[in-house]
Motif scaffolding. Structure first.
Motif, PDB file in Angstrom:
ATOM      1  N   GLN A   4       0.810  -1.213   0.000  1.00 55.70           N
ATOM      2  CA  GLN A   4       0.000   0.000   0.000  1.00 55.70           C
ATOM      3  C   GLN A   4       0.846   1.266   0.000  1.00 55.70           C
ATOM      4  O   GLN A   4       0.304   2.375  -0.039  1.00 55.70           O
ATOM      5  CB  GLN A   4      -0.920   0.008   1.232  1.00 55.70           C
ATOM      6  N   GLY A   5       2.159   1.103   0.051  1.00 53.50           N
ATOM      7  CA  GLY A   5       3.044   2.255   0.051  1.00 53.50           C
ATOM      8  C   GLY A   5       3.035   3.031   1.352  1.00 53.50           C
ATOM      9  O   GLY A   5       3.378   4.216   1.365  1.00 53.50           O
ATOM     10  N   LYS A   6       2.662   2.379   2.453  1.00 55.19           N
ATOM     11  CA  LYS A   6       2.526   3.075   3.732  1.00 55.19           C
ATOM     12  C   LYS A   6       3.527   2.612   4.787  1.00 55.19           C
ATOM     13  O   LYS A   6       3.514   3.108   5.911  1.00 55.19           O
ATOM     14  CB  LYS A   6       1.103   2.874   4.292  1.00 55.19           C
ATOM     15  N   LEU A   7       4.379   1.676   4.434  1.00 56.84           N
ATOM     16  CA  LEU A   7       5.244   1.069   5.440  1.00 56.84           C
ATOM     17  C   LEU A   7       6.140   2.096   6.121  1.00 56.84           C
ATOM     18  O   LEU A   7       6.209   2.168   7.358  1.00 56.84           O
ATOM     19  CB  LEU A   7       6.099  -0.032   4.803  1.00 56.84           C
ATOM     20  N   ASP A   8       6.822   2.930   5.347  1.00 58.33           N
ATOM     21  CA  ASP A   8       7.763   3.883   5.929  1.00 58.33           C
ATOM     22  C   ASP A   8       7.043   4.922   6.791  1.00 58.33           C
ATOM     23  O   ASP A   8       7.520   5.283   7.875  1.00 58.33           O
ATOM     24  CB  ASP A   8       8.561   4.577   4.824  1.00 58.33           C
ATOM     25  N   ASP A   9       5.882   5.411   6.309  1.00 56.44           N
ATOM     26  CA  ASP A   9       5.146   6.434   7.054  1.00 56.44           C
ATOM     27  C   ASP A   9       4.647   5.903   8.388  1.00 56.44           C
ATOM     28  O   ASP A   9       4.775   6.559   9.434  1.00 56.44           O
ATOM     29  CB  ASP A   9       3.957   6.946   6.232  1.00 56.44           C
ATOM     30  N   ILE A  10       4.079   4.722   8.365  1.00 52.46           N
ATOM     31  CA  ILE A  10       3.525   4.160   9.597  1.00 52.46           C
ATOM     32  C   ILE A  10       4.636   3.753  10.554  1.00 52.46           C
ATOM     33  O   ILE A  10       4.517   3.918  11.773  1.00 52.46           O
ATOM     34  CB  ILE A  10       2.596   2.969   9.273  1.00 52.46           C
ATOM     35  N   ALA A  11       5.727   3.241  10.034  1.00 50.98           N
ATOM     36  CA  ALA A  11       6.857   2.867  10.890  1.00 50.98           C
ATOM     37  C   ALA A  11       7.420   4.097  11.583  1.00 50.98           C
ATOM     38  O   ALA A  11       7.759   4.060  12.774  1.00 50.98           O
ATOM     39  CB  ALA A  11       7.935   2.175  10.061  1.00 50.98           C
ATOM     40  N   ALA A  12       7.508   5.224  10.858  1.00 51.88           N
ATOM     41  CA  ALA A  12       8.014   6.464  11.457  1.00 51.88           C
ATOM     42  C   ALA A  12       7.047   6.989  12.512  1.00 51.88           C
ATOM     43  O   ALA A  12       7.458   7.449  13.583  1.00 51.88           O
ATOM     44  CB  ALA A  12       8.252   7.508  10.363  1.00 51.88           C
ATOM     45  N   ALA A  13       5.741   6.916  12.204  1.00 53.54           N
ATOM     46  CA  ALA A  13       4.737   7.376  13.162  1.00 53.54           C
ATOM     47  C   ALA A  13       4.743   6.508  14.417  1.00 53.54           C
ATOM     48  O   ALA A  13       4.588   6.999  15.539  1.00 53.54           O
ATOM     49  CB  ALA A  13       3.358   7.365  12.510  1.00 53.54           C
ATOM     50  N   TRP A  14       4.937   5.209  14.253  1.00 52.91           N
ATOM     51  CA  TRP A  14       5.005   4.293  15.391  1.00 52.91           C
ATOM     52  C   TRP A  14       6.148   4.684  16.328  1.00 52.91           C
ATOM     53  O   TRP A  14       5.990   4.724  17.549  1.00 52.91           O
ATOM     54  CB  TRP A  14       5.196   2.867  14.877  1.00 52.91           C
ATOM     55  N   ASP A  15       7.317   4.988  15.742  1.00 54.55           N
ATOM     56  CA  ASP A  15       8.488   5.309  16.545  1.00 54.55           C
ATOM     57  C   ASP A  15       8.341   6.624  17.298  1.00 54.55           C
ATOM     58  O   ASP A  15       8.946   6.816  18.360  1.00 54.55           O
ATOM     59  CB  ASP A  15       9.731   5.369  15.649  1.00 54.55           C
ATOM     60  N   SER A  16       7.551   7.549  16.768  1.00 58.85           N
ATOM     61  CA  SER A  16       7.453   8.880  17.376  1.00 58.85           C
ATOM     62  C   SER A  16       6.204   9.070  18.230  1.00 58.85           C
ATOM     63  O   SER A  16       6.013  10.140  18.801  1.00 58.85           O
ATOM     64  CB  SER A  16       7.461   9.946  16.268  1.00 58.85           C
ATOM     65  N   THR A  17       5.357   8.049  18.323  1.00 61.73           N
ATOM     66  CA  THR A  17       4.083   8.171  19.051  1.00 61.73           C
ATOM     67  C   THR A  17       4.197   7.558  20.434  1.00 61.73           C
ATOM     68  O   THR A  17       4.696   6.428  20.584  1.00 61.73           O
ATOM     69  CB  THR A  17       2.939   7.494  18.271  1.00 61.73           C
ATOM     70  N   ASP A  18       3.743   8.299  21.446  1.00 62.96           N
ATOM     71  CA  ASP A  18       3.693   7.769  22.810  1.00 62.96           C
ATOM     72  C   ASP A  18       2.450   6.899  22.982  1.00 62.96           C
ATOM     73  O   ASP A  18       1.384   7.209  22.436  1.00 62.96           O
ATOM     74  CB  ASP A  18       3.648   8.905  23.835  1.00 62.96           C
ATOM     75  N   ALA A  19       2.605   5.833  23.730  1.00 61.50           N
ATOM     76  CA  ALA A  19       1.462   4.965  23.998  1.00 61.50           C
ATOM     77  C   ALA A  19       0.456   5.687  24.884  1.00 61.50           C
ATOM     78  O   ALA A  19       0.831   6.397  25.824  1.00 61.50           O
ATOM     79  CB  ALA A  19       1.922   3.670  24.678  1.00 61.50           C
ATOM     80  N   ALA A  20      -0.820   5.513  24.569  1.00 60.92           N
ATOM     81  CA  ALA A  20      -1.873   6.116  25.383  1.00 60.92           C
ATOM     82  C   ALA A  20      -2.010   5.352  26.685  1.00 60.92           C
ATOM     83  O   ALA A  20      -1.704   4.148  26.774  1.00 60.92           O
ATOM     84  CB  ALA A  20      -3.202   6.094  24.625  1.00 60.92           C
TER      85      ALA A  20
END
Length: 200
Positions: A11-27
């Motif tokens: 889907q062409g989203k791997l890099d974007d989601i991986a970067a967002a995962w690394d920068s997002t704090d868990a709720a």
């Protein structure tokens, strides 16, 4: 079924989601809501004990019903101590509670409330919500079970006649408060608890 990384890559989203995962704090399990006024439903009541002194109490669970934070939850504890009892009696009285025995049963309905909510911070800097004030706006009755057998049908061995009997009884009761008001609904429920207690 393929791997998640394969799906995201296609889907062409791997890099974007991986970067967002690394920068997002868990709720947190339950995020603290901003202070303010909310329309929220009391959806549950539970008997509790405090962690430190085993002080008995009753906890009301609120769920936000309107606005930007729909579904968010917060809690209000009512404590049974000499110092807190007058406030506990005030708050539970808004739900029609006049006798401690009533708290042995589930709440009879959902209570929609207007709530003033504050944010408090403990000595360690942890934040949590505190209910400053709430007022009941509406009592939302549970929907009747259309498939539940009537008392008359049970007495008749399930051979029918229950529906007609119930309708006839309703027609004869000219003085009934129909549809019942919220206050009537609460009073009828809690009176039934008193009757059961006297019969036991």
């Amino acid at each position: 079924m393929g791997k998640l990384s394969d799906i995201l890559r296609e889907q062409g989203k791997l890099d974007d989601i991986a970067a967002a995962w690394d920068s997002t704090d868990a709720a947190g399990d339950f995020d603290t809501l901003p202070k303010g006024e909310y329309v929220a439903d009391i959806v549950k009541g539970d008997a509790i004990e405090s962690r430190t002194n085993a002080t008995p109490g009753y906890r009301l669970t609120f769920e936000v019903a309107e606005g930007d934070h729909v579904g968010g939850r917060f809690w209000h504890e009512c404590w049974f101590t000499e110092a807190a009892l007058s406030r506990t009696k005030r708050d539970l009285g808004k739900l029609g509670v006049t006798d401690l025995r009533q708290l042995e049963q589930p709440l009879p309905a959902v209570f929609r409330c207007r709530v003033k909510l504050a944010v408090r911070r403990d000595d360690d800097g942890n934040e949590s919500n505190r209910v400053r004030l709430f007022d009941v706006l509406e009592v939302i009755r549970p929907e009747p079970d259309a498939f539940a057998p009537t008392t008359e049908a049970n007495a008749d061995g399930g051979k029918g006649g229950g529906t007609e009997t119930a309708i006839a009884a309703a027609d004869d009761d000219d003085d009934s408060d129909f549809p019942p008001t919220d206050e009537t609904y609460k009073n009828q429920f809690y009176q039934s608890l008193d009757d059961e207690s006297e019969d036991s």
